[in-house]
Scaffold this motif. Structure first.
Motif, PDB file in Angstrom:
ATOM      1  N   VAL A   8       0.835  -1.207   0.000  1.00 59.15           N
ATOM      2  CA  VAL A   8       0.000   0.000   0.000  1.00 59.15           C
ATOM      3  C   VAL A   8       0.867   1.253   0.000  1.00 59.15           C
ATOM      4  O   VAL A   8       0.599   2.207  -0.743  1.00 59.15           O
ATOM      5  CB  VAL A   8      -0.975  -0.023   1.198  1.00 59.15           C
ATOM      6  N   LEU A  11       2.278   1.692  -3.456  1.00 56.62           N
ATOM      7  CA  LEU A  11       1.267   2.195  -4.390  1.00 56.62           C
ATOM      8  C   LEU A  11       0.997   3.682  -4.185  1.00 56.62           C
ATOM      9  O   LEU A  11       0.837   4.439  -5.153  1.00 56.62           O
ATOM     10  CB  LEU A  11      -0.028   1.398  -4.239  1.00 56.62           C
ATOM     11  N   SER A  38      -3.933   5.234  -6.658  1.00 57.77           N
ATOM     12  CA  SER A  38      -4.301   5.513  -5.263  1.00 57.77           C
ATOM     13  C   SER A  38      -5.632   4.830  -4.905  1.00 57.77           C
ATOM     14  O   SER A  38      -5.821   4.386  -3.770  1.00 57.77           O
ATOM     15  CB  SER A  38      -4.380   7.014  -5.017  1.00 57.77           C
ATOM     16  N   ALA A  41      -4.842   1.290  -4.049  1.00 54.67           N
ATOM     17  CA  ALA A  41      -4.297   1.166  -2.697  1.00 54.67           C
ATOM     18  C   ALA A  41      -5.406   1.220  -1.656  1.00 54.67           C
ATOM     19  O   ALA A  41      -5.416   0.431  -0.699  1.00 54.67           O
ATOM     20  CB  ALA A  41      -3.276   2.281  -2.451  1.00 54.67           C
TER      21      ALA A  41
END
Length: 104
Positions: A8, A11, A38, A41
């Motif tokens: 995450v 990303l 985004s 993520a």
């Protein structure tokens, strides 16, 4: 969990880099790509949280299925069935005849 957190963060950093390049080059496609990364993520975090809750629920319900908390009062009817009866063969024949007559 650590691996998902690392993915995450990677990303999000990639999305920020894409958006910075979009501002520098004035390209809408890079801004859209940054937004999509985004969003991926955020979706990864949401799926992780949902699955974590669901796995906890499955673990709890599986534990209840393996070892239910039954007290003697809830099994009283079973205890009554195991008690010896004084019914003789005539009573057993009467039950058998009644069952056979309802089956026909």
């Amino acid at each position: 969990m650590f691996l998902i957190l690392l993915v995450v963060v990677a990303l999000v950093l990639w999305a920020l880099q894409l958006m910075r390049q979009a501002i520098d080059r004035r390209e809408f496609s890079l801004m859209l790509a940054g937004f999509l990364v985004s969003s991926a993520a955020a979706a990864l975090v949401a799926v992780y949280m949902l699955m974590n809750s669901y796995m906890g629920y499955l673990g709890y319900s599986g534990q209840q299925a393996i070892a239910p908390d039954w007290g003697e009062e809830s099994l009283g009817w079973l205890m009554e069935l195991n008690q010896p009866t004084n019914a003789g063969p005539a009573q057993a024949n009467a039950w058998a005849e009644m069952l056979l007559s309802t089956a026909e």
